[in-house]
Design an enzyme around this catalytic site. Structure first.
Site, short mmCIF file in Angstrom:
data_model
loop_
_atom_site.label_atom_id
_atom_site.label_comp_id
_atom_site.label_asym_id
_atom_site.label_seq_id
_atom_site.Cartn_x
_atom_site.Cartn_y
_atom_site.Cartn_z
N GLY A 47 90.43 56.48 142.20
CA GLY A 47 90.79 56.41 140.77
C GLY A 47 89.52 56.51 139.96
CB ALA A 48 86.50 58.30 140.83
CB SER A 49 89.03 61.18 137.04
OG SER A 49 90.35 60.72 136.85
N GLY A 51 88.37 55.55 132.81
CA GLY A 51 88.43 54.09 132.69
C GLY A 51 87.44 53.35 133.56
CG ASP A 110 99.67 60.91 145.25
OD1 ASP A 110 99.10 59.82 145.01
OD2 ASP A 110 100.91 61.06 145.24
CE1 TYR A 224 92.97 41.72 129.73
CE2 TYR A 224 95.37 41.76 129.51
CZ TYR A 224 94.12 41.61 128.94
OH TYR A 224 94.00 41.34 127.61
CE1 TYR A 234 98.52 44.34 132.05
CE2 TYR A 234 98.10 42.39 133.38
CZ TYR A 234 97.96 43.75 133.16
OH TYR A 234 97.30 44.50 134.09
CG LEU A 272 88.31 47.90 128.19
CD1 LEU A 272 88.75 49.14 128.90
CD2 LEU A 272 86.80 47.78 128.22
#
Ligand code: NAD
Length: 396
Positions: A47-49, A51, A110, A224, A234, A272
């Site tokens: 999930g490196a692309s 945030g 994926d 979070y 949340y 954020l």
């Protein structure tokens, strides 16, 4: 092609390559201006692309001089159509890393699929040997279970009862009341299957089985907690159940990696603006109020500031990593400061459509939202003709 933002709710269907590249360069510069970190040598970010994941890749590479492998979904450019922001971000990262003489590779696919894991294992074995840090930062709305072929959808709903609170359309500034019906048992189960720790566990298992996880390796993922205002939607909602599962997985992985001298943490991060958080009802209004208060106090942070602090003052500060009673790293400490939360609650009580621009940092929220896609970035000529076809070097 002249590229303009085209939005549909909290989604922008276009992205600007030059703006994304500049955003990445600014993050790289932020890290390079700070003291170097005695950190990891070879890092895998899933999930490196965008945030938090992108920021972790940048801090590892430019703060600690690490070689990196980034995993993200493919979104290749097509003539006349832009790629995703994540694609442009990754292209810019790869170029900056090459210029700095760092090894870096991208695995596109994926993350939930076994073939993507196999591709990453093979690449690590061939190019880096082993990795000593694994960052799991996937945020997704759905996941297909490789074992059953079943597709799960994650939902953002309260549990136990209807939740009513203020929310904002951040494009128009209209504050309204929203009521959200509670999630069902099935929806909760599916949300846990998407955003819980199952896939993180599968990644670590695949890396270990492939022999590419170094002795003493660290792995982290993100959780979070947030304020009282967002608790029902949340932490006490369906997504909170997924985060509970993720935190339990960290404990399990801690035991598993403990056997090779390794460690596993969940890091509780600050709220954020990212593509994922903009999709959560109520949260954009909370973040607008939070930004106002934290900016006024001079303690505002984005992904890169949070991540540099996580690496330099928590994970790689030397000595034991400070954790809370549940074993979690807390980098949400400034967000949850008593004075910050008190002032956010005061703004929350008073905010309406008429005063939102004065009371909160909605303008900052909106700007950052567009910046996620490479727009509203100072120094970019948005009237200039740009080529949307951008290659990600070293992508497999
Ligand atoms: P983001 O949307 O900015 O990034 C998500 C990443 O996941 C992207 O790189 C995307 O390409 C990748 N991704 C999504 N589905 C994928 C798939 N199937 N295969 C491969 N890659 C995929 O999200 P973010 O806000 O940085 O979230 C990362 C983590 O941080 C999540 O666990 C989130 O809950 C957590 N977190 C976020 C916040 C916040 O306020 N944004 C606060 C605390 C914790």
């Amino acid at each position: 092609m002249i590229i303009k933002p085209r939005t549909r709710g909290f989604i922008c269907t276009t992205a600007h390559p030059a703006g994304c590249a500049l955003q990445v360069q600014e993050q790289v510069d932020y890290v390079k201006e700070r003291p170097a970190i005695q950190g990891p040598r070879n890092v895998l970010v899933i999930g490196a692309s965008a945030g938090y994941g992108l920021a972790a890749r940048i801090v590892a590479a430019f703060g600690a001089g690490a070689n990196t492998v980034g995993v993200f979904r493919a979104s290749e450019s097509k003539p006349g159509r832009t790629s995703s922001a994540g694609w442009y971000n990754s292209a810019a990262f790869e170029k900056a890393a090459a210029q700095a003489g760092l090894k870096s590779f991208s695995v596109t696919g994926d993350a939930f699929m076994p073939e993507t894991k196999a591709k990453a294992v093979e690449l690590i074995r061939r190019e880096l040997g082993q990795v000593d840090l694994v960052v799991y930062s996937v945020a997704s709305a759905r996941r297909t279970d490789p074992a059953t072929g079943e597709t799960y959808n994650s939902v953002l709903k309260p549990l136990g009862g209807t939740y009513t609170n203020k929310t904002v359309n951040f494009h128009t500034g209209e504050v309204t009341e929203i009521s959200i019906e509670p999630g069902t048992e099935q929806e909760t189960k599916e949300t846990v299957a998407v955003m819980g720790g199952e896939d993180w566990q599968l990644w670590i298992d695949a890396l270990q089985a492939g022999g590419v996880l170094a002795d003493g390796a660290t792995t982290i993922s993100y959780s979070y907690i947030g304020s009282q205002i967002t608790q029902p939607i949340y932490r006490e909602g369906t997504i909170g159940q997924a985060k509970d599962h993720l935190e339990a997985t960290a404990k399990q992985l801690g035991d598993q990696l403990g056997a090779i001298g390794g460690r596993a943490f969940v890091t509780v991060s600050k709220g954020l603006v990212t593509q994922s958080s903009s999709a959560i009802p109520v949260v954009p209004l909370y973040i607008s109020a939070l930004y106002k208060v934290m900016k006024e106090k001079g303690i505002h942070e984005g992904c890169i500031e949070q991540t540099y602090r996580l690496f330099s003052e928590r994970l790689y500060a030397g000595g034991e990593v400070p954790v809370d009673a549940e074993g979690r790293i807390r980098i949400d400490d400034w967000e949850l400061r008593e004075d910050v939360q008190r002032e956010v609650a005061e703004l929350w009580a008073a905010v309406t459509t008429d005063n939102i621009e004065q009371l909160t940092d909605l303008a900052g929220y909106r700007k950052e939202f567009f910046q996620l896609f490479g727009f509203e970035t100072e120094g970019v000529d948005y009237e200039a003709d740009v080529d949307p076809m951008v290659d990600v070097p070293n992508a497999y």
